[in-house]
Motif scaffolding. Structure first.
Motif, mmCIF file in Angstrom:
data_model
loop_
_atom_site.group_PDB
_atom_site.id
_atom_site.type_symbol
_atom_site.label_atom_id
_atom_site.label_comp_id
_atom_site.label_asym_id
_atom_site.label_seq_id
_atom_site.Cartn_x
_atom_site.Cartn_y
_atom_site.Cartn_z
ATOM 1 N N ASN A 36 -11.298 -3.262 -4.309
ATOM 2 C CA ASN A 36 -9.672 -3.137 -3.975
ATOM 3 C C ASN A 36 -8.198 -4.132 -2.992
ATOM 4 O OD1 ASN A 36 -10.105 -0.672 -5.546
ATOM 5 N ND2 ASN A 36 -10.531 0.675 -2.973
ATOM 6 N N ASN A 37 -9.343 -4.660 -2.194
ATOM 7 C CA ASN A 37 -8.345 -5.998 -1.175
ATOM 8 C C ASN A 37 -8.586 -7.074 -1.921
ATOM 9 O OD1 ASN A 37 -6.919 -4.067 0.866
ATOM 10 N ND2 ASN A 37 -8.753 -3.074 0.749
ATOM 11 N N ASN A 82 -11.087 -0.734 7.752
ATOM 12 C CA ASN A 82 -9.869 -0.014 8.251
ATOM 13 C C ASN A 82 -9.088 0.830 7.001
ATOM 14 O OD1 ASN A 82 -10.476 -0.730 11.250
ATOM 15 N ND2 ASN A 82 -8.562 -2.013 11.146
ATOM 16 N N SER A 83 -9.004 -0.723 6.000
ATOM 17 C CA SER A 83 -7.800 0.754 4.705
ATOM 18 C C SER A 83 -8.185 1.816 4.068
ATOM 19 C CB SER A 83 -7.783 0.059 3.561
ATOM 20 O OG SER A 83 -9.201 -0.778 3.563
ATOM 21 N N ASN A 135 -9.700 -5.268 8.264
ATOM 22 C CA ASN A 135 -8.956 -4.846 7.729
ATOM 23 C C ASN A 135 -9.021 -3.918 6.546
ATOM 24 O OD1 ASN A 135 -6.902 -5.507 9.925
ATOM 25 N ND2 ASN A 135 -6.072 -7.509 8.422
ATOM 26 N N VAL A 136 -9.766 -4.903 5.587
ATOM 27 C CA VAL A 136 -10.880 -3.785 4.232
ATOM 28 C C VAL A 136 -11.139 -2.375 4.405
ATOM 29 C CG1 VAL A 136 -11.906 -4.131 2.574
ATOM 30 C CG2 VAL A 136 -10.732 -5.956 3.337
ATOM 31 N N LEU A 160 -14.133 -1.102 -1.424
ATOM 32 C CA LEU A 160 -12.774 -1.314 -0.484
ATOM 33 C C LEU A 160 -12.471 -2.933 -0.697
ATOM 34 C CD1 LEU A 160 -13.995 0.786 2.774
ATOM 35 C CD2 LEU A 160 -11.880 1.200 1.033
#
Length: 217
Positions: free
Chosen positions: A154-155, A176-177, A173-174, A151
């Protein structure tokens, strides 16, 4: 029935009823106060934990700032060295680079991001952590597994340095994604751990992880 003596038994009866009512509401009020106290105690513990986390992150940031200042001073000093000294340093750096497994790719990544170059000692990391460590492997941070590391990749958070400089909001936020299953994870200490890995403080990181199970403060 002689009603002249009615107060002899009516007064004690009324007194008992009134005492019972007062006792009921007194006990209920005490229960409310106790529950409120428990809530404030829990809130105080949460705030204290958050305060400790922020202090730890501030200390980590200060350490990295000090290292950046030292690196800058070293770079200025290198500019005034002789051509022979520069050539010798380049040769030494080349030899050291070839001796560090998997380090070249990580160094190139850090240079492209305009940050300090990672000085990764695989042998020291293995000795302190008790297992083989790869440069910029985010799973080195306790609490991060392969899925969570993916994750972050990916961010665009792919290195210890980028993780160590991320904010708590960015890390949440990562998570939560990835969906609700990742919301239970606590990313508060991840920047601190990543900072120790980036700075090569393997003994400190190993000790910290032993004292904080699951990466929790």
């Amino acid at each position: 029935m002689d009603i002249s003596n009615i107060w002899c038994w009516l007064c004690p009866l009324l007194t008992g009823i009134i005492a019972g009512i007062i006792g009921y509401y007194w006990g209920k009020s005490n229960s409310v106060v106790t529950n409120n106290c428990d809530e404030w105690i829990d809130k105080n513990r949460q705030l204290q934990s958050a305060h400790d986390n922020l202090k730890a992150e501030l200390k980590s940031c200060q350490t990295r700032l000090d290292n950046c200042i030292k690196d800058k001073e070293a770079a200025v000093s290198a500019k005034v060295s002789t051509t022979t000294g520069m050539a010798a340093g380049m040769a030494s750096g080349f030899v050291a680079g070839t001796a560090q497994e998997g380090n070249n790719e990580s160094n190139d990544l850090h240079k492209s991001q305009g940050v300090a170059v990672l000085n990764f000692d695989a042998a020291a990391a293995k000795t302190a952590m008790g297992k083989k460590i790869k440069a910029d492997d985010l799973t080195t941070v306790e609490g991060i597994g392969p899925k969570i590391a993916e994750l972050f990749h990916n961010n665009n958070i792919k290195t210890w340095h980028s993780l160590s400089t991320s904010s708590i909001e960015e890390r949440r936020n990562v998570l939560n994604s990835g969906g609700k299953r990742f919301e239970i994870h606590n990313p508060e200490s991840w920047a601190l751990q990543a900072g120790m890995a980036f700075d090569g403080k393997w003994k400190e990181l190993a000790k910290w992880q032993d004292e904080h199970k699951g990466g929790r403060m």
